[in-house]
Design a protein around this motif. Structure first.
Motif, PDB file in Angstrom:
ATOM      1  N   GLY A   1       0.778  -1.244   0.000  1.00 22.50           N
ATOM      2  CA  GLY A   1       0.000   0.000   0.000  1.00 22.50           C
ATOM      3  C   GLY A   1       0.804   1.284   0.000  1.00 22.50           C
ATOM      4  N   VAL A   2       2.121   1.203  -0.311  1.00 24.34           N
ATOM      5  CA  VAL A   2       2.888   2.449  -0.454  1.00 24.34           C
ATOM      6  C   VAL A   2       3.525   2.460  -1.853  1.00 24.34           C
ATOM      7  CG1 VAL A   2       3.345   2.814   2.011  1.00 24.34           C
ATOM      8  CG2 VAL A   2       4.919   1.406   0.676  1.00 24.34           C
ATOM      9  N   GLY A   3       4.251   3.530  -2.162  1.00 29.36           N
ATOM     10  CA  GLY A   3       4.842   3.623  -3.506  1.00 29.36           C
ATOM     11  C   GLY A   3       6.368   3.587  -3.435  1.00 29.36           C
ATOM     12  N   ALA A   4       7.001   3.191  -4.536  1.00 29.21           N
ATOM     13  CA  ALA A   4       8.470   3.230  -4.577  1.00 29.21           C
ATOM     14  C   ALA A   4       8.924   3.532  -5.993  1.00 29.21           C
ATOM     15  CB  ALA A   4       9.058   1.920  -4.089  1.00 29.21           C
ATOM     16  N   THR A   5       8.203   4.474  -6.626  1.00 29.69           N
ATOM     17  CA  THR A   5       8.564   4.819  -8.003  1.00 29.69           C
ATOM     18  C   THR A   5       9.648   5.891  -7.967  1.00 29.69           C
ATOM     19  OG1 THR A   5       6.244   4.463  -8.432  1.00 29.69           O
ATOM     20  CG2 THR A   5       7.539   5.294 -10.264  1.00 29.69           C
ATOM     21  N   VAL A   6      10.793   5.534  -7.383  1.00 28.49           N
ATOM     22  CA  VAL A   6      11.897   6.490  -7.289  1.00 28.49           C
ATOM     23  C   VAL A   6      13.171   5.782  -7.716  1.00 28.49           C
ATOM     24  CG1 VAL A   6      10.942   7.867  -5.380  1.00 28.49           C
ATOM     25  CG2 VAL A   6      12.319   5.835  -4.867  1.00 28.49           C
ATOM     26  N   GLY A   7      14.218   6.564  -7.897  1.00 26.82           N
ATOM     27  CA  GLY A   7      15.519   5.946  -8.124  1.00 26.82           C
ATOM     28  C   GLY A   7      16.187   6.414  -9.396  1.00 26.82           C
TER      29      GLY A   7
ATOM     30  N   GLN B   1       7.847   6.300   4.215  1.00 28.84           N
ATOM     31  CA  GLN B   1       6.380   6.354   4.095  1.00 28.84           C
ATOM     32  C   GLN B   1       5.725   5.567   5.225  1.00 28.84           C
ATOM     33  OE1 GLN B   1       4.879   5.799  -0.150  1.00 28.84           O
ATOM     34  NE2 GLN B   1       7.069   5.478  -0.371  1.00 28.84           N
ATOM     35  N   LEU B   2       6.322   4.411   5.571  1.00 23.48           N
ATOM     36  CA  LEU B   2       5.728   3.601   6.640  1.00 23.48           C
ATOM     37  C   LEU B   2       5.847   4.302   7.987  1.00 23.48           C
ATOM     38  CD1 LEU B   2       6.820   0.019   5.507  1.00 23.48           C
ATOM     39  CD2 LEU B   2       4.553   1.056   5.333  1.00 23.48           C
ATOM     40  N   GLU B   3       6.973   5.019   8.193  1.00 21.86           N
ATOM     41  CA  GLU B   3       7.133   5.754   9.457  1.00 21.86           C
ATOM     42  C   GLU B   3       6.056   6.827   9.586  1.00 21.86           C
ATOM     43  OE1 GLU B   3      11.924   5.138  10.037  1.00 21.86           O
ATOM     44  OE2 GLU B   3      11.189   7.088   9.302  1.00 21.86           O
TER      45      GLU B   3
ATOM     46  N   GLU C   1       2.792   5.194  10.347  1.00 20.58           N
ATOM     47  CA  GLU C   1       2.681   4.693  11.710  1.00 20.58           C
ATOM     48  C   GLU C   1       2.431   5.808  12.710  1.00 20.58           C
ATOM     49  OE1 GLU C   1       5.921   1.934  12.293  1.00 20.58           O
ATOM     50  OE2 GLU C   1       4.920   0.652  10.806  1.00 20.58           O
ATOM     51  N   VAL C   2       2.929   7.024  12.391  1.00 23.09           N
ATOM     52  CA  VAL C   2       2.658   8.166  13.282  1.00 23.09           C
ATOM     53  C   VAL C   2       1.185   8.557  13.161  1.00 23.09           C
ATOM     54  CG1 VAL C   2       3.133  10.618  13.661  1.00 23.09           C
ATOM     55  CG2 VAL C   2       5.006   9.037  13.224  1.00 23.09           C
ATOM     56  N   SER C   3       0.670   8.577  11.907  1.00 19.45           N
ATOM     57  CA  SER C   3      -0.713   9.033  11.729  1.00 19.45           C
ATOM     58  C   SER C   3      -1.735   7.948  12.050  1.00 19.45           C
ATOM     59  CB  SER C   3      -0.927   9.587  10.327  1.00 19.45           C
ATOM     60  OG  SER C   3      -0.625   8.599   9.398  1.00 19.45           O
ATOM     61  N   GLU C   4      -1.339   6.667  11.878  1.00 15.81           N
ATOM     62  CA  GLU C   4      -2.278   5.571  12.199  1.00 15.81           C
ATOM     63  C   GLU C   4      -1.560   4.536  13.047  1.00 15.81           C
ATOM     64  OE1 GLU C   4      -3.010   3.763   8.393  1.00 15.81           O
ATOM     65  OE2 GLU C   4      -3.562   5.650   7.470  1.00 15.81           O
ATOM     66  N   PRO C   5      -1.292   4.805  14.341  1.00 15.95           N
ATOM     67  CA  PRO C   5      -0.541   3.833  15.134  1.00 15.95           C
ATOM     68  C   PRO C   5      -1.272   2.499  15.198  1.00 15.95           C
ATOM     69  CG  PRO C   5      -1.298   5.698  16.473  1.00 15.95           C
ATOM     70  CD  PRO C   5      -1.754   5.951  15.096  1.00 15.95           C
ATOM     71  N   SER C   6      -0.473   1.371  15.146  1.00 13.31           N
ATOM     72  CA  SER C   6      -1.139   0.062  15.105  1.00 13.31           C
ATOM     73  C   SER C   6      -1.601  -0.374  16.497  1.00 13.31           C
ATOM     74  CB  SER C   6      -0.188  -0.969  14.530  1.00 13.31           C
ATOM     75  OG  SER C   6       1.045  -0.883  15.174  1.00 13.31           O
TER      76      SER C   6
END
Ligand SMILES: CCCCCCCC/C=C\CCCCCCCC(=O)OC[C@H](COP(=O)(O)OP(=O)(O)OC[C@H]1O[C@@H](n2ccc(N)nc2=O)[C@H](O)[C@@H]1O)OC(=O)CCCCCCC/C=C\CCCCCCCC
Ligand SMILES: O=P([O-])([O-])O[C@@H]1[C@@H](O)[C@H](O)[C@@H](O)[C@H](O)[C@@H]1O
Ligand SMILES: [Mg+2]
Ligand SMILES: [Mg+2]
Length: 207
Positions: free
Chosen positions: A140-146, A197-199, A202-207
């Motif tokens: 559910g995140v993106g990695a179109t970089v590099g 992105q995951l960090e 996790e701040v905005s939606e803590p598990s």
């Protein structure tokens, strides 16, 4: 980086897509023809040391990877299966290009363990670049970089192999080293992008 050229390139590619669509070829058929052409060019020419003509054939068929999507879009036939097929066939094409080189450098009359290792590293690191992006999208995140997305990787490898075929000294080794380093950096860039992105998530939606 080259992905940013897509809108500009589409002005050239879309008319070709329209013409191809008139032949009745489906996007999936174009994907498969392109893959067969690249695999045939790589495995038919490279193991015999015919780097120039192999590269010419591959270059022609690699463009089918732009045309399949263009035909899908102009005919309104984009599909999730087509997207899945396209990405998987890209891996087959990439594998064939480096396998062709490896077969050549594994031949007794041209044996070169360093070049085999380099080509193998380029193959695996390139696949990892793509896998990192696909897995990132899966969670559910993106990695179109590099710095070395597929367009860049193809151009560096095809120019290096093609020029070697024309007799330019050292260009193949230099190209493969460049590609190996750029692919490794891209893997790290994608891991960092996903981690960041995951960090934030996790701040905005803590598990
Ligand atoms: C003296 C030297 C001797 C050596 C000679 C040879 C040297 C070779 C030198 C250079 C060669 C350069 C070739 C590299 C070209 C790279 C092309 C390429 O790989 O493009 C790949 C991608 C396409 O990506 P993708 O497949 O993701 O996009 P699609 O548009 O297909 O969209 C996917 C979506 O489409 C749907 N779909 C797809 C398939 C299907 N079956 N069903 C579907 O539904 C679905 O929604 C999918 O999600 O392109 C890029 O990466 C973009 C950037 C690439 C930039 C490359 C720059 C190339 C350089 C010059 C361009 C000149 C253009 C001229 C065109 C001429 C046309 C006749
Ligand atoms: O991720 P990457 O290899 O740099 O670049 C590529 C993507 O730009 C493309 O959309 C996909 O269809 C390819 O299979 C490939 O994965
Ligand atoms: Mg494509
Ligand atoms: Mg593709």
């Amino acid at each position: 980086m080259l992905n940013q050229l897509r809108p500009a390139l589409s002005r050239v590619i879309t008319p070709v897509g329209r013409a191809l669509a008139r032949t009745g070829l489906t996007p999936n058929a174009i994907t498969l023809i392109g893959t067969l052409g690249v695999v045939g060019g790589a495995l038919g020419f490279y193991p015999r040391g015919e780097f120039f003509w192999g590269t010419v054939v591959i270059t022609v068929f690699v463009f089918f990877d732009m045309f399949d999507g263009a035909v899908a879009r102009v005919t309104g036939k984009t599909s999730r299966f087509g997207a899945f097929l396209d990405s998987n066939m890209d891996r087959v094409s990439d594998a064939a290009i480096f396998s062709g080189l490896i077969f050549y450098f594994a031949r007794q009359d041209h044996q070169d363990l360093l070049m085999i290792g380099l080509a193998l590293f380029c193959l695996v690191s390139g696949a990892l670049v793509s896998y990192a992006r696909a897995r990132a999208e899966g969670i559910g995140v993106g990695a179109t970089v590099g710095i070395a997305e597929r367009g860049e990787r193809l151009i560096v490898s095809l120019v290096a192999i093609g020029l070697d075929g024309l007799g330019v000294p050292y260009v193949l080794a230099i190209g493969l080293w460049l590609l190996a380093v750029a692919s490794a950096i891209t893997v790290v860039q994608r891991f960092v992008a996903v981690r960041r992105q995951l960090e934030v998530l996790e701040v905005s939606e803590p598990s």
